[in-house]
Write a protein that holds these residues in place. Structure first.
Motif, PDB file in Angstrom:
ATOM      1  N   GLY A  63       0.795  -1.225   0.000  1.00  0.00           N
ATOM      2  CA  GLY A  63       0.000   0.000   0.000  1.00  0.00           C
ATOM      3  C   GLY A  63       0.825   1.270   0.000  1.00  0.00           C
ATOM      4  O   GLY A  63       0.354   2.323   0.397  1.00  0.00           O
ATOM      5  N   ASN A  64       2.094   1.183  -0.390  1.00  0.00           N
ATOM      6  CA  ASN A  64       2.922   2.368  -0.466  1.00  0.00           C
ATOM      7  C   ASN A  64       3.350   2.560  -1.920  1.00  0.00           C
ATOM      8  O   ASN A  64       4.287   1.925  -2.400  1.00  0.00           O
ATOM      9  CB  ASN A  64       4.141   2.211   0.446  1.00  0.00           C
ATOM     10  N   ALA A  65       2.628   3.424  -2.626  1.00  0.00           N
ATOM     11  CA  ALA A  65       2.815   3.594  -4.073  1.00  0.00           C
ATOM     12  C   ALA A  65       4.255   3.963  -4.402  1.00  0.00           C
ATOM     13  O   ALA A  65       4.768   3.619  -5.464  1.00  0.00           O
ATOM     14  CB  ALA A  65       1.863   4.659  -4.596  1.00  0.00           C
ATOM     15  N   TYR A  66       4.914   4.630  -3.452  1.00  0.00           N
ATOM     16  CA  TYR A  66       6.291   5.054  -3.649  1.00  0.00           C
ATOM     17  C   TYR A  66       7.174   3.874  -4.059  1.00  0.00           C
ATOM     18  O   TYR A  66       8.119   4.009  -4.825  1.00  0.00           O
ATOM     19  CB  TYR A  66       6.806   5.675  -2.349  1.00  0.00           C
ATOM     20  N   TYR A  67       6.840   2.681  -3.537  1.00  0.00           N
ATOM     21  CA  TYR A  67       7.695   1.517  -3.778  1.00  0.00           C
ATOM     22  C   TYR A  67       7.311   0.686  -5.000  1.00  0.00           C
ATOM     23  O   TYR A  67       8.047  -0.233  -5.366  1.00  0.00           O
ATOM     24  CB  TYR A  67       7.716   0.621  -2.539  1.00  0.00           C
ATOM     25  N   ASP A  68       6.146   0.990  -5.624  1.00  0.00           N
ATOM     26  CA  ASP A  68       5.671   0.140  -6.716  1.00  0.00           C
ATOM     27  C   ASP A  68       6.730  -0.084  -7.800  1.00  0.00           C
ATOM     28  O   ASP A  68       7.009  -1.212  -8.193  1.00  0.00           O
ATOM     29  CB  ASP A  68       4.394   0.730  -7.331  1.00  0.00           C
ATOM     30  N   LYS A  69       7.326   0.999  -8.250  1.00  0.00           N
ATOM     31  CA  LYS A  69       8.326   0.917  -9.314  1.00  0.00           C
ATOM     32  C   LYS A  69       9.528   0.099  -8.854  1.00  0.00           C
ATOM     33  O   LYS A  69      10.014  -0.786  -9.567  1.00  0.00           O
ATOM     34  CB  LYS A  69       8.801   2.331  -9.705  1.00  0.00           C
ATOM     35  N   LEU A  70       9.984   0.378  -7.636  1.00  0.00           N
ATOM     36  CA  LEU A  70      11.158  -0.312  -7.099  1.00  0.00           C
ATOM     37  C   LEU A  70      10.907  -1.816  -6.995  1.00  0.00           C
ATOM     38  O   LEU A  70      11.777  -2.627  -7.316  1.00  0.00           O
ATOM     39  CB  LEU A  70      11.501   0.239  -5.718  1.00  0.00           C
ATOM     40  N   VAL A  71       9.693  -2.180  -6.556  1.00  0.00           N
ATOM     41  CA  VAL A  71       9.362  -3.596  -6.428  1.00  0.00           C
ATOM     42  C   VAL A  71       9.410  -4.267  -7.802  1.00  0.00           C
ATOM     43  O   VAL A  71       9.961  -5.363  -7.951  1.00  0.00           O
ATOM     44  CB  VAL A  71       7.964  -3.788  -5.785  1.00  0.00           C
ATOM     45  N   GLU A  72       8.886  -3.566  -8.805  1.00  0.00           N
ATOM     46  CA  GLU A  72       8.911  -4.100 -10.178  1.00  0.00           C
ATOM     47  C   GLU A  72      10.350  -4.390 -10.616  1.00  0.00           C
ATOM     48  O   GLU A  72      10.668  -5.475 -11.075  1.00  0.00           O
ATOM     49  CB  GLU A  72       8.333  -3.047 -11.134  1.00  0.00           C
ATOM     50  N   VAL A  73      11.209  -3.390 -10.442  1.00  0.00           N
ATOM     51  CA  VAL A  73      12.613  -3.529 -10.834  1.00  0.00           C
ATOM     52  C   VAL A  73      13.266  -4.675 -10.062  1.00  0.00           C
ATOM     53  O   VAL A  73      13.972  -5.507 -10.629  1.00  0.00           O
ATOM     54  CB  VAL A  73      13.375  -2.206 -10.565  1.00  0.00           C
ATOM     55  N   HIS A  74      12.961  -4.724  -8.779  1.00  0.00           N
ATOM     56  CA  HIS A  74      13.542  -5.749  -7.916  1.00  0.00           C
ATOM     57  C   HIS A  74      13.124  -7.146  -8.371  1.00  0.00           C
ATOM     58  O   HIS A  74      13.955  -8.045  -8.511  1.00  0.00           O
ATOM     59  CB  HIS A  74      13.094  -5.505  -6.476  1.00  0.00           C
ATOM     60  N   GLU A  75      11.816  -7.310  -8.631  1.00  0.00           N
ATOM     61  CA  GLU A  75      11.318  -8.641  -9.022  1.00  0.00           C
ATOM     62  C   GLU A  75      11.831  -9.034 -10.395  1.00  0.00           C
ATOM     63  O   GLU A  75      12.044 -10.218 -10.672  1.00  0.00           O
ATOM     64  CB  GLU A  75       9.788  -8.657  -8.977  1.00  0.00           C
ATOM     65  N   ALA A  76      12.057  -8.040 -11.265  1.00  0.00           N
ATOM     66  CA  ALA A  76      12.580  -8.324 -12.598  1.00  0.00           C
ATOM     67  C   ALA A  76      13.980  -8.921 -12.493  1.00  0.00           C
ATOM     68  O   ALA A  76      14.343  -9.828 -13.251  1.00  0.00           O
ATOM     69  CB  ALA A  76      12.600  -7.056 -13.436  1.00  0.00           C
ATOM     70  N   SER A  77      14.784  -8.436 -11.536  1.00  0.00           N
ATOM     71  CA  SER A  77      16.153  -8.941 -11.446  1.00  0.00           C
ATOM     72  C   SER A  77      16.255 -10.160 -10.522  1.00  0.00           C
ATOM     73  O   SER A  77      17.045 -11.059 -10.766  1.00  0.00           O
ATOM     74  CB  SER A  77      17.096  -7.831 -10.983  1.00  0.00           C
ATOM     75  N   LYS A  78      15.459 -10.181  -9.442  1.00  0.00           N
ATOM     76  CA  LYS A  78      15.633 -11.268  -8.465  1.00  0.00           C
ATOM     77  C   LYS A  78      14.567 -12.359  -8.576  1.00  0.00           C
ATOM     78  O   LYS A  78      14.603 -13.323  -7.823  1.00  0.00           O
ATOM     79  CB  LYS A  78      15.589 -10.692  -7.042  1.00  0.00           C
ATOM     80  N   GLY A  79      13.596 -12.191  -9.460  1.00  0.00           N
ATOM     81  CA  GLY A  79      12.556 -13.203  -9.586  1.00  0.00           C
ATOM     82  C   GLY A  79      11.276 -12.779  -8.908  1.00  0.00           C
ATOM     83  O   GLY A  79      11.308 -12.102  -7.874  1.00  0.00           O
ATOM     84  N   LYS A  80      10.153 -13.208  -9.495  1.00  0.00           N
ATOM     85  CA  LYS A  80       8.851 -12.780  -8.996  1.00  0.00           C
ATOM     86  C   LYS A  80       8.623 -13.264  -7.566  1.00  0.00           C
ATOM     87  O   LYS A  80       8.988 -14.383  -7.213  1.00  0.00           O
ATOM     88  CB  LYS A  80       7.763 -13.345  -9.924  1.00  0.00           C
ATOM     89  N   GLY A  81       8.061 -12.410  -6.733  1.00  0.00           N
ATOM     90  CA  GLY A  81       7.695 -12.834  -5.384  1.00  0.00           C
ATOM     91  C   GLY A  81       8.814 -12.733  -4.365  1.00  0.00           C
ATOM     92  O   GLY A  81       8.565 -12.894  -3.185  1.00  0.00           O
ATOM     93  N   THR A  82      10.074 -12.476  -4.814  1.00  0.00           N
ATOM     94  CA  THR A  82      11.129 -12.325  -3.805  1.00  0.00           C
ATOM     95  C   THR A  82      10.926 -10.995  -3.091  1.00  0.00           C
ATOM     96  O   THR A  82      10.640  -9.981  -3.711  1.00  0.00           O
ATOM     97  CB  THR A  82      12.553 -12.326  -4.423  1.00  0.00           C
ATOM     98  N   LYS A  83      11.036 -11.050  -1.765  1.00  0.00           N
ATOM     99  CA  LYS A  83      10.799  -9.857  -0.955  1.00  0.00           C
ATOM    100  C   LYS A  83      11.965  -8.889  -1.088  1.00  0.00           C
ATOM    101  O   LYS A  83      13.114  -9.312  -1.221  1.00  0.00           O
ATOM    102  CB  LYS A  83      10.641 -10.258   0.514  1.00  0.00           C
TER     103      LYS A  83
END
Ligand code: HEC
Ligand code: HEC
Ligand code: HEC
Ligand code: HEC
Ligand code: HEC
Ligand code: HEC
Length: 421
Positions: free
Chosen positions: A385-405
């Motif tokens: 629920g923190n829109a600020y992180y949406d983009k970062l989470v996308e980038v993170h999951e793209a490099s580390k795999g879907k669902g990784t925290k």
């Protein structure tokens, strides 16, 4: 003539009935439905509890029975939504109450709907009607805290000490027995073989003089010395466990524990800024202008702000309460409370320990760089629920795999410049 008399006779009971039903209907409007009561309980605990209890006076009056003593249920609704408007409107009951409570302002809950306020009343009524359980006072909390838990370390030390003493005594007694037995056997006529066994050359004296034993002793002693020196070096500047005496015997166990006053009611900065802040005497006065006036500890608050209880007036002479600072990072490090508490959603207790059980606050965590880094490596970023992180989470999951925290280290929580000026 007759009719008039009858109607006259009837008037009284009818009137009485009217008065009675008006009273009954008054609190009859309050629901007994369990779901409503639960909803009211949540609202009450979240928004009213810092100032009100059901059966006890705190900042505001005990709320049991308000639905009977206040002018009407509508009055209560208006009051909760905006008490100062009711007071300003010249309402007699409201003004008397306001004066009685030293003109302390109640928070306005402008957005509250009628049914929300009614649910709070339902909860208050349900609580008020409960038979008196042993009050959730400090005595109960105090007794509950220590009981049924692990043995205090003081006892463990005593037990350990006792066991060592017993062991030493046993060695001495056994030694005495062997010498006595040896003497007794040597007095008898023994065969060559038996005599050799009895007078075994490996005595305690020969053992303690052996090279192996001396090496062992030197090794153990130097290992202990080495560890002490290293521990000492590591703990320079580390103040874990620091628990200074404070100028006023303020107890978190009582306020945050037994009375469940929210941490943020006093430490107002924790959600908003870098510092959590030590509360100013004004916050204490919200309650202590009334509570425990006679206590010498409370009179220290009055002295600090130049308040005279008898006349309820201020002299203008002030001297700050000199609270001793406990947690203190060196100037080279930057730490921000709101980032951790508000954005990160971390509980105060994660870093400060069970403050609500502490009579006197002590530093619970190490507060070293390693401690900060360790948590940043392990803790997930609170990105729900923190829109600020949406983009970062996308980038993170793209490099580390879907669902990784995403951990704090993934957003730069290990970069020197984030924590160092
Ligand atoms: C910041 C403290 C504070 C909070 C929070 C607070 N109150 Fe109050 N309340 C007071 C004070 C103080 C009074 C006494 C009147 C005054 O001084 O304004 C009062 C009075 C009342 C009264 C009138 C009591 C009477 O005896 O007639 C009601 C009803 C009430 N509050 C309900 C609530 C409800 C419901 C909530 C939560 C939604 C709430 N209050 C939250 C401080 C607070
Ligand atoms: C009624 C007000 C009040 C409430 C509620 C309260 N505190 Fe405090 N807190 C104080 C005061 C006053 C001090 C300074 C005196 C002391 O250290 O005991 C303090 C000190 C502290 C300190 C030490 C500050 C330093 O010097 O480093 C910490 C940490 C702390 N509080 C955390 C908490 C937490 C966590 C809670 C909730 C569980 C809480 N407090 C609830 C008033 C309050
Ligand atoms: C929300 C209400 C509230 C606030 C705010 C509050 N207190 Fe209290 N305090 C209490 C209550 C309730 C008691 C227990 C009174 C009793 O034992 O009857 C108490 C007790 C105390 C006592 C023990 C008094 C004694 O002799 O037994 C001290 C000292 C104290 N408070 C200091 C403070 C200080 C300092 C502050 C401000 C940092 C503060 N309190 C803020 C409600 C509050
Ligand atoms: C992530 C760990 C962490 C959390 C969570 C945390 N604190 Fe702190 N707190 C610290 C550190 C570190 C310091 C020392 C800061 C400094 O010296 O600049 C500190 C200092 C304090 C102080 C001393 C004075 C000040 O304003 O800095 C108070 C009071 C305090 N914390 C209260 C709280 C309360 C109340 C909460 C919860 C709402 C809380 N803390 C949550 C780590 C934490
Ligand atoms: C209990 C775990 C925990 C501890 C201990 C902790 N942090 Fe954090 N820290 C976090 C979390 C979680 C975040 C991410 C908050 C967010 O979403 O912005 C964070 C974020 C930060 C940030 C912002 C990083 C960025 O890239 O935006 C700084 C700076 C920081 N912490 C400093 C510290 C310092 C200094 C200490 C030690 C005194 C410390 N933290 C101890 C959990 C912790
Ligand atoms: C998460 C926050 C954080 C990060 C990231 C961080 N530090 Fe620190 N650092 C601290 C804190 C807090 C202290 C103070 C610790 C203390 O007083 O024991 C500290 C202390 C230091 C000190 C002083 C040593 C001492 O013992 O007083 C140096 C030097 C240092 N850091 C260098 C670095 C370098 C280089 C980096 C990047 C590789 C870095 N730090 C990254 C939090 C951080």
């Amino acid at each position: 003539m007759m009719n008039e008399k009858i109607s006259g006779l009837l008037k009284f009971p009818v009137l009485a009935l009217l008065v009675l039903t008006s009273f009954i209907s008054f609190s009859q409007d309050i629901s007994k439905d369990a779901a409503v009561i639960k909803a009211g309980e949540d609202l009450f605990n979240g928004n009213c509890k810092s100032c009100h209890r059901v059966k006890q006076k705190l900042v505001g009056p005990a709320l049991a029975g308000v639905y009977d003593r206040a002018p009407s249920l509508d009055w209560i609704k208006n009051w909760v939504r905006n008490s100062s408007k009711v007071i300003a409107g010249g309402d007699k009951y409201a003004n008397a109450l306001y004066t009685e409570y030293n003109k302390s302002q109640m928070t306005a809950f402008t957005s509250y709907k009628d049914d929300q306020i009614m649910s709070i009343l339902a909860y208050i009524k349900a609580e008020a009607d409960k038979p008196d359980a042993p009050a959730a006072g400090p005595q109960v909390a105090g007794g509950g805290a220590g009981s049924g838990q692990a043995i205090p370390s003081g006892y463990l030390d005593a037990i350990l000490g006792g066991m060592i003493i017993i062991l030493v005594l046993m060695v001495i007694i056994l030694g005495l027995i062997t010498t006595a037995l040896k003497k007794y056997l040597n007095d008898k006529q023994l065969s060559e073989e038996d005599s050799e066994v009895v007078n075994n050359p490996y005595t305690l004296a020969t053992f303690t003089r052996s090279a192996g034993f001396i090496f062992l002793v030197i090794f153990v002693v130097s290992a202990i010395a080495f560890k002490t020196v290293i521990d000492g070096l590591y703990s320079i500047g580390v103040q874990q466990g620091y628990q200074p005496k404070q100028p006023i015997a303020f107890s978190h166990k009582l306020h945050a524990g037994a009375y469940e006053i929210n941490c943020k009611y006093c430490h107002t900065g924790a959600m908003k800024g870098k510092q959590a802040n030590i509360p100013s005497p004004n916050i204490c006065m919200n309650c202590h202008s009334q509570i425990k006036q006679e206590s010498p500890e409370i009179q220290k608050i009055y002295a600090a702000i130049g308040y005279d209880v008898k006349t309820a007036s201020y002299s203008g002479k002030q001297k700050p309460i000199e609270w001793v600072r406990i947690h203190n990072l060196p100037d080279l490090a930057y730490f921000n409370h709101s980032q951790h508490v508000n954005v990160g959603g971390i509980e105060c207790q994660t870093c400060h320990g069970p403050i609500e059980e502490m009579e006197q606050v002590k530093q619970y965590s190490l507060l070293t760089m390693g401690w900060c880094i360790d948590c940043h490596r392990k803790t997930n970023v609170n990105n729900e629920g923190n829109a600020y992180y949406d983009k970062l989470v996308e980038v993170h999951e793209a490099s580390k795999g879907k669902g990784t925290k995403m951990k704090v280290e993934d957003i730069g929580g290990l970069e020197c410049s984030k924590c160092h000026y």
